[in-house]
Design a protein around this motif. Structure first.
Motif, PDB file in Angstrom:
ATOM      1  N   ASP A  21      78.355 123.382 111.901  1.00  0.00           N
ATOM      2  CA  ASP A  21      79.157 124.068 112.920  1.00  0.00           C
ATOM      3  C   ASP A  21      78.936 125.571 112.924  1.00  0.00           C
ATOM      4  O   ASP A  21      78.989 126.210 113.985  1.00  0.00           O
ATOM      5  N   HIS A  22      78.697 126.159 111.756  1.00  0.00           N
ATOM      6  CA  HIS A  22      78.645 127.619 111.651  1.00  0.00           C
ATOM      7  C   HIS A  22      77.236 128.207 111.647  1.00  0.00           C
ATOM      8  O   HIS A  22      77.067 129.406 111.903  1.00  0.00           O
ATOM      9  N   PHE A  23      76.223 127.392 111.367  1.00  0.00           N
ATOM     10  CA  PHE A  23      74.883 127.958 111.215  1.00  0.00           C
ATOM     11  C   PHE A  23      73.828 127.337 112.121  1.00  0.00           C
ATOM     12  O   PHE A  23      72.794 127.957 112.362  1.00  0.00           O
ATOM     13  N   LEU A  24      74.060 126.128 112.599  1.00  0.00           N
ATOM     14  CA  LEU A  24      73.026 125.458 113.385  1.00  0.00           C
ATOM     15  C   LEU A  24      73.330 125.499 114.878  1.00  0.00           C
ATOM     16  O   LEU A  24      74.488 125.420 115.291  1.00  0.00           O
ATOM     17  N   ASP A  25      72.284 125.618 115.673  1.00  0.00           N
ATOM     18  CA  ASP A  25      72.425 125.535 117.128  1.00  0.00           C
ATOM     19  C   ASP A  25      72.341 124.066 117.550  1.00  0.00           C
ATOM     20  O   ASP A  25      71.477 123.319 117.090  1.00  0.00           O
ATOM     21  N   ASN A  26      73.256 123.683 118.433  1.00  0.00           N
ATOM     22  CA  ASN A  26      73.281 122.338 119.014  1.00  0.00           C
ATOM     23  C   ASN A  26      73.199 121.218 117.969  1.00  0.00           C
ATOM     24  O   ASN A  26      72.350 120.320 118.057  1.00  0.00           O
ATOM     25  N   PRO A  27      74.077 121.252 116.951  1.00  0.00           N
ATOM     26  CA  PRO A  27      74.024 120.197 115.934  1.00  0.00           C
ATOM     27  C   PRO A  27      74.461 118.847 116.489  1.00  0.00           C
ATOM     28  O   PRO A  27      75.392 118.763 117.289  1.00  0.00           O
ATOM     29  N   VAL A  28      73.765 117.807 116.061  1.00  0.00           N
ATOM     30  CA  VAL A  28      74.084 116.437 116.452  1.00  0.00           C
ATOM     31  C   VAL A  28      74.314 115.614 115.189  1.00  0.00           C
ATOM     32  O   VAL A  28      73.479 115.629 114.275  1.00  0.00           O
ATOM     33  N   GLY A  47      76.053 113.558 108.205  1.00  0.00           N
ATOM     34  CA  GLY A  47      74.751 114.197 108.317  1.00  0.00           C
ATOM     35  C   GLY A  47      74.554 114.729 109.727  1.00  0.00           C
ATOM     36  O   GLY A  47      74.995 114.107 110.699  1.00  0.00           O
ATOM     37  N   PHE A  48      73.898 115.885 109.845  1.00  0.00           N
ATOM     38  CA  PHE A  48      73.707 116.546 111.137  1.00  0.00           C
ATOM     39  C   PHE A  48      72.291 117.112 111.234  1.00  0.00           C
ATOM     40  O   PHE A  48      71.699 117.510 110.233  1.00  0.00           O
ATOM     41  N   THR A  49      71.780 117.183 112.433  1.00  0.00           N
ATOM     42  CA  THR A  49      70.526 117.876 112.708  1.00  0.00           C
ATOM     43  C   THR A  49      70.735 118.857 113.849  1.00  0.00           C
ATOM     44  O   THR A  49      71.371 118.530 114.855  1.00  0.00           O
ATOM     45  N   GLY A  50      70.225 120.057 113.666  1.00  0.00           N
ATOM     46  CA  GLY A  50      70.271 121.085 114.700  1.00  0.00           C
ATOM     47  C   GLY A  50      69.070 121.993 114.534  1.00  0.00           C
ATOM     48  O   GLY A  50      68.036 121.576 114.012  1.00  0.00           O
ATOM     49  N   SER A  51      69.211 123.227 114.973  1.00  0.00           N
ATOM     50  CA  SER A  51      68.112 124.179 114.810  1.00  0.00           C
ATOM     51  C   SER A  51      68.650 125.503 114.287  1.00  0.00           C
ATOM     52  O   SER A  51      69.815 125.850 114.494  1.00  0.00           O
ATOM     53  N   TYR A  52      67.779 126.229 113.615  1.00  0.00           N
ATOM     54  CA  TYR A  52      68.105 127.546 113.090  1.00  0.00           C
ATOM     55  C   TYR A  52      66.937 128.465 113.414  1.00  0.00           C
ATOM     56  O   TYR A  52      65.825 128.248 112.935  1.00  0.00           O
ATOM     57  N   HIS A  53      67.192 129.464 114.279  1.00  0.00           N
ATOM     58  CA  HIS A  53      66.130 130.359 114.755  1.00  0.00           C
ATOM     59  C   HIS A  53      64.955 129.557 115.310  1.00  0.00           C
ATOM     60  O   HIS A  53      63.786 129.885 115.072  1.00  0.00           O
TER      61      HIS A  53
END
Length: 232
Positions: free
Chosen positions: A30-37, A47-53
């Protein structure tokens, strides 16, 4: 999908952050990843996957202790092709110089666990960090003026020790702190030729008997996550 992770192939990144607490995994997403799923909820181990930079990254709760951690690491490596595993957890200090809120990067992990006794009868296997991940994390921390310690730590199978002074025999040999997972993580990474690193925030001290509240941990945990994500 695997037994304990319900993600489909391709839903988990090659780099995964591994907090023990599944709610900490959600907090990181929630606090560090963009568009976490969210890809996993079996046994409540989120478990979640998103993007960072712009880089794809996952975060997976592992539970407490080496046995639980090895279940998730095994499935992440063998079912989902994970190549980089970065533990982000808490630890108790064994040395006066390692203070509350400090961050430890584990170079190696001694252990009271018997996980390697059957593999190496009459000998000891020394689980160590991946050099590339270690140097990336250490250099980032230095550049960002985040104080760190690095060295040998202890992965213990016991949280509540009968002898509260037992830590001193480890401290005498320079063990920085104690936690419950890293030796298992470094061992399975070596076994499968993948990269692993353990980052730990000091949440309590066996020397001073100090401890942090959950609110007080927030800033140091944030710094630890930033270091972890720097390995991308």
């Amino acid at each position: 999908m695997s037994i304990h992770i319900e993600a489909q192939k391709g839903e988990i990144a090659e780099t995964v952050l591994l907090p023990g607490d599944p709610l900490r995994a959600k907090w990181i997403a929630d606090h560090f990843l963009d568009n976490p799923v969210q890809y996993n909820n079996i046994r409540g181990m989120l478990g979640f996957t998103g993007s960072y930079h712009g880089k794809k990254v996952s975060v997976q709760g592992t539970g407490m202790g080496i046995p639980s951690t090895l279940i998730y690491c095994h499935e992440l490596i063998n079912h989902y092709g994970v190549k980089n595993m970065v533990r982000v957890g808490s630890a108790g200090s064994y040395l006066e110089k390692v203070k509350i809120n400090d961050i430890v990067i584990a170079m190696a992990a001694s252990s009271t666990s018997g996980i390697n006794a059957a593999r190496f009868p009459g000998a000891n296997f020394a689980p160590t960090a991946n050099f590339k991940l270690f140097t990336k994390a250490a250099n980032f921390a230095i550049q960002e003026n985040i104080p760190i310690h690095s060295g040998n730590i202890l992965s213990s199978d016991i949280f509540y020790e009968d002898d509260t002074e037992d830590y001193k025999k480890w401290a005498k040999f320079g063990i920085l702190c104690v936690e419950m997972e890293t030796a298992g993580l470094y061992t399975i990474a070596a076994q499968h030729d993948v990269s692993a690193l353990s980052l730990l925030t000091i949440s309590d001290s066996l020397v001073t008997r100090e401890s942090l509240s959950s609110e007080e941990r927030q800033k140091s945990f944030s710094n630890m996550i930033k270091i972890a994500l720097s390995v991308l």
